[in-house]
Motif scaffolding. Sequence first.
Motif, PDB file in Angstrom:
ATOM      1  N   MET A  15     -26.841  -7.267  20.916  1.00 17.95           N
ATOM      2  CA  MET A  15     -27.807  -7.469  21.966  1.00 17.95           C
ATOM      3  C   MET A  15     -29.197  -7.310  21.376  1.00 17.95           C
ATOM      4  N   THR A  16     -30.095  -8.221  21.677  1.00 22.81           N
ATOM      5  CA  THR A  16     -31.470  -8.139  21.193  1.00 22.81           C
ATOM      6  C   THR A  16     -32.422  -8.069  22.365  1.00 22.81           C
ATOM      7  N   ALA A  17     -33.556  -7.455  22.136  1.00 25.85           N
ATOM      8  CA  ALA A  17     -34.565  -7.309  23.179  1.00 25.85           C
ATOM      9  C   ALA A  17     -35.623  -8.397  23.032  1.00 25.85           C
ATOM     10  N   THR A  18     -36.186  -8.803  24.148  1.00 28.00           N
ATOM     11  CA  THR A  18     -37.286  -9.744  24.136  1.00 28.00           C
ATOM     12  C   THR A  18     -38.520  -9.017  23.605  1.00 28.00           C
ATOM     13  N   PRO A  19     -39.245  -9.598  22.666  1.00 31.03           N
ATOM     14  CA  PRO A  19     -40.444  -8.936  22.140  1.00 31.03           C
ATOM     15  C   PRO A  19     -41.397  -8.566  23.267  1.00 31.03           C
ATOM     16  N   GLY A  20     -41.880  -7.331  23.247  1.00 27.29           N
ATOM     17  CA  GLY A  20     -42.806  -6.861  24.268  1.00 27.29           C
ATOM     18  C   GLY A  20     -42.140  -6.407  25.548  1.00 27.29           C
ATOM     19  N   ALA A  21     -40.802  -6.431  25.606  1.00 30.97           N
ATOM     20  CA  ALA A  21     -40.086  -6.041  26.820  1.00 30.97           C
ATOM     21  C   ALA A  21     -40.185  -4.531  27.023  1.00 30.97           C
ATOM     22  N   LEU A  22     -40.259  -4.126  28.280  1.00 30.28           N
ATOM     23  CA  LEU A  22     -40.281  -2.715  28.633  1.00 30.28           C
ATOM     24  C   LEU A  22     -38.898  -2.344  29.142  1.00 30.28           C
ATOM     25  N   HIS A  23     -38.265  -1.382  28.499  1.00 27.98           N
ATOM     26  CA  HIS A  23     -36.947  -0.910  28.896  1.00 27.98           C
ATOM     27  C   HIS A  23     -37.119   0.257  29.862  1.00 27.98           C
ATOM     28  N   THR A  24     -36.535   0.162  31.037  1.00 30.88           N
ATOM     29  CA  THR A  24     -36.594   1.245  32.005  1.00 30.88           C
ATOM     30  C   THR A  24     -35.255   1.972  31.980  1.00 30.88           C
ATOM     31  N   VAL A  25     -35.305   3.283  31.719  1.00 29.39           N
ATOM     32  CA  VAL A  25     -34.104   4.101  31.649  1.00 29.39           C
ATOM     33  C   VAL A  25     -34.071   5.012  32.868  1.00 29.39           C
ATOM     34  N   PRO A  26     -33.093   4.824  33.769  1.00 28.73           N
ATOM     35  CA  PRO A  26     -33.007   5.679  34.953  1.00 28.73           C
ATOM     36  C   PRO A  26     -32.346   7.011  34.624  1.00 28.73           C
ATOM     37  N   GLY A  27     -32.947   8.080  35.088  1.00 28.82           N
ATOM     38  CA  GLY A  27     -32.369   9.410  34.897  1.00 28.82           C
ATOM     39  C   GLY A  27     -32.936  10.121  33.691  1.00 28.82           C
ATOM     40  N   ALA A  28     -33.581  11.253  33.927  1.00 26.72           N
ATOM     41  CA  ALA A  28     -34.193  12.021  32.840  1.00 26.72           C
ATOM     42  C   ALA A  28     -33.302  13.176  32.408  1.00 26.72           C
ATOM     43  N   GLY A  29     -32.011  13.080  32.689  1.00 26.21           N
ATOM     44  CA  GLY A  29     -31.064  14.090  32.236  1.00 26.21           C
ATOM     45  C   GLY A  29     -30.763  13.896  30.762  1.00 26.21           C
ATOM     46  N   PRO A  30     -29.781  14.603  30.252  1.00 24.54           N
ATOM     47  CA  PRO A  30     -29.458  14.522  28.823  1.00 24.54           C
ATOM     48  C   PRO A  30     -29.136  13.100  28.335  1.00 24.54           C
TER      49      PRO A  30
END
Length: 55
Positions: free
Chosen positions: A1-16
């Motif tokens: 899997m590759t990311a689009t250049p400049g893409a912002l990844h949103t990660v839900p959950g600030a747990g471990p």
Amino acid sequence: MTATPGALHTVPGAGPAGTSVALELARRWHAVRLVDRSGPVSRRPASSGSARAKD
């Protein structure tokens, strides 16, 4: 899997798990937004010395 250049990844959950994923993405130079139920997590370092990321 590759990311689009400049893409912002949103990660839900600030747990471990969410924090680990966000740190790994940031380590690989991806733009990351870590979001918890109360909203985006602050970029400021934790006030406790025990809550520091390890390399």
